[in-house]
Write an enzyme that holds these catalytic residues in place. Structure first.
Site, short mmCIF file in Angstrom:
data_model
loop_
_atom_site.label_atom_id
_atom_site.label_comp_id
_atom_site.label_asym_id
_atom_site.label_seq_id
_atom_site.Cartn_x
_atom_site.Cartn_y
_atom_site.Cartn_z
N ALA A 82 5.35 17.66 -41.26
CA ALA A 82 5.53 17.74 -42.71
C ALA A 82 6.98 17.52 -43.08
O ALA A 82 7.89 17.72 -42.27
CB ALA A 82 5.08 19.11 -43.23
N TYR A 83 7.18 17.12 -44.32
CA TYR A 83 8.51 17.10 -44.91
C TYR A 83 8.70 18.47 -45.56
O TYR A 83 7.97 18.83 -46.48
CB TYR A 83 8.61 16.00 -45.96
N THR A 84 9.67 19.27 -45.07
CA THR A 84 9.79 20.66 -45.52
C THR A 84 11.15 20.99 -46.14
O THR A 84 11.42 22.16 -46.41
CB THR A 84 9.55 21.60 -44.33
N TYR A 147 8.68 19.39 -53.44
CA TYR A 147 8.03 19.74 -52.17
C TYR A 147 6.63 20.30 -52.43
O TYR A 147 5.64 19.85 -51.82
CB TYR A 147 8.87 20.75 -51.41
N LYS A 151 2.90 18.68 -51.33
CA LYS A 151 1.89 19.37 -50.52
C LYS A 151 0.59 19.54 -51.29
O LYS A 151 -0.51 19.45 -50.71
CB LYS A 151 2.43 20.73 -50.07
#
Length: 307
Positions: A82-84, A147, A151
């Protein structure tokens, strides 16, 4: 599998049994992916577990995703990649959406979704934090930063493109490895005498190792769990309270001051309250997460062993 307009937002039931012969874990270089592989190796010792590096499978690249799944198929995909980076996502919004959402479409179009069970790990940041009791799966989502929006889009793509799926929302992830609040506090304590810590954001810190163990235990017991679920340790705290407990365990002599979020101007808004209600997870799996304090104790013991 189509849902009518009258269906509940959370579509939860036990799908047809699925035999697990081959597993893919994404995001192995991160916290959750690493511990998932460790736990899977213990409970599924005879099942091949793939955990490709980013050079092998890049979720920001449509070509990479499609090419990889031309060559590989899996019964179970635990999608921890994931991009977190919450702050940076405000600037790199397209990249965040590619990794957290659009890649799910590329994946669905590259595999046989009738034979693949996908676990998608989402976040408490799909909520806006205006509630003051734990969020359950039927509460309306309203992300307030890029973010969280990426998601949430990923969740929607999972529900519309996959037949067999589990969406698991988690919060405040940390572990003895990688970059996270637990590690940052310990590192700062080496060079600082005092720290200012936000005390007006409430949630439940989650130890990635404990989470991974509970996920794999649920797989071992119920390899056909379907729907959207919340996983959250018992209890809630603030970042200040979390830091207090960390320094209590590590015995660092450091002064910490409770401050407001507005004292730390940031590009990304954060929900002021994002405690998740795990009741549905407990009901369906029989697995009750430990308290956040006990999970932190476990993390501290694991970290101490690495020193």
């Amino acid at each position: 599998m189509a849902k009518s307009e009258t269906d509940e937002e959370v579509f939860c039931y036990l799908a047809p049994p699925m035999e697990i012969k081959k597993i893919l874990v994404t995001g192995y270089s991160g916290q959750l992916g690493y511990f998932l592989v460790q736990s899977l190796s213990d409970l599924f010792p005879s099942v091949p577990i793939f955990h490709p590096s980013r050079s092998e499978l890049d979720w920001s690249s449509e070509t990479s995703v499609r090419d990889y799944f031309k060559l590989h198929s899996f019964d179970l995909i635990l999608h921890a990649a994931a991009y977190t980076q919450v702050e940076l996502a405000e600037e790199q919004t397209d990249l965040a959406f590619d990794i957290n959402a659009n890649s799910l479409v590329w994946l669905a179009e590259s595999i046989d979704v009738s034979k693949t069970w996908l676990w998608y790990f989402s976040t408490d940041y799909v909520f806006d934090g205006t509630k003051r009791t734990p969020y359950n799966e039927n509460d309306p989502v309203h992300p307030i930063n890029a973010y969280g929006k990426s998601k949430n889009a990923g969740e929607e793509f999972v529900k519309t493109h996959f037949l067999h799926f589990t969406i698991l929302r988690i919060s405040w992830l940390y572990s003895p490895r990688g970059k996270n609040f637990f590690k940052t506090m310990i590192e700062l304590a080496q060079t600082r005498d005092a720290l200012n810590i936000v005390d007006d954001q409430i949630g439940s810190p989650t130890n990635a190792a404990c989470l991974a163990a509970d996920i794999v235990a649920s797989l071992h017991q119920h390899n056909n769990l379907q729907g959207t679920f919340h996983y959250s340790p018992q209890g809630e705290t603030t970042w200040f309270g979390f830091a207090q407990k960390i320094f209590e365990l590590t015995q660092h002599k450091i002064t910490i001051h409770a401050v407001k979020s507005t004292d730390f101007p940031q590009k990304a808004n954060r929900p002021s309250y994002s405690k998740l209600d795990s009741s549905l997870w407990i009901e369906k799996t029989g697995i009750e997460p430990e308290s956040w304090e006990n999970q932190l104790q476990t993390c501290f013991e694991n970290w101490h062993q690495l020193q």
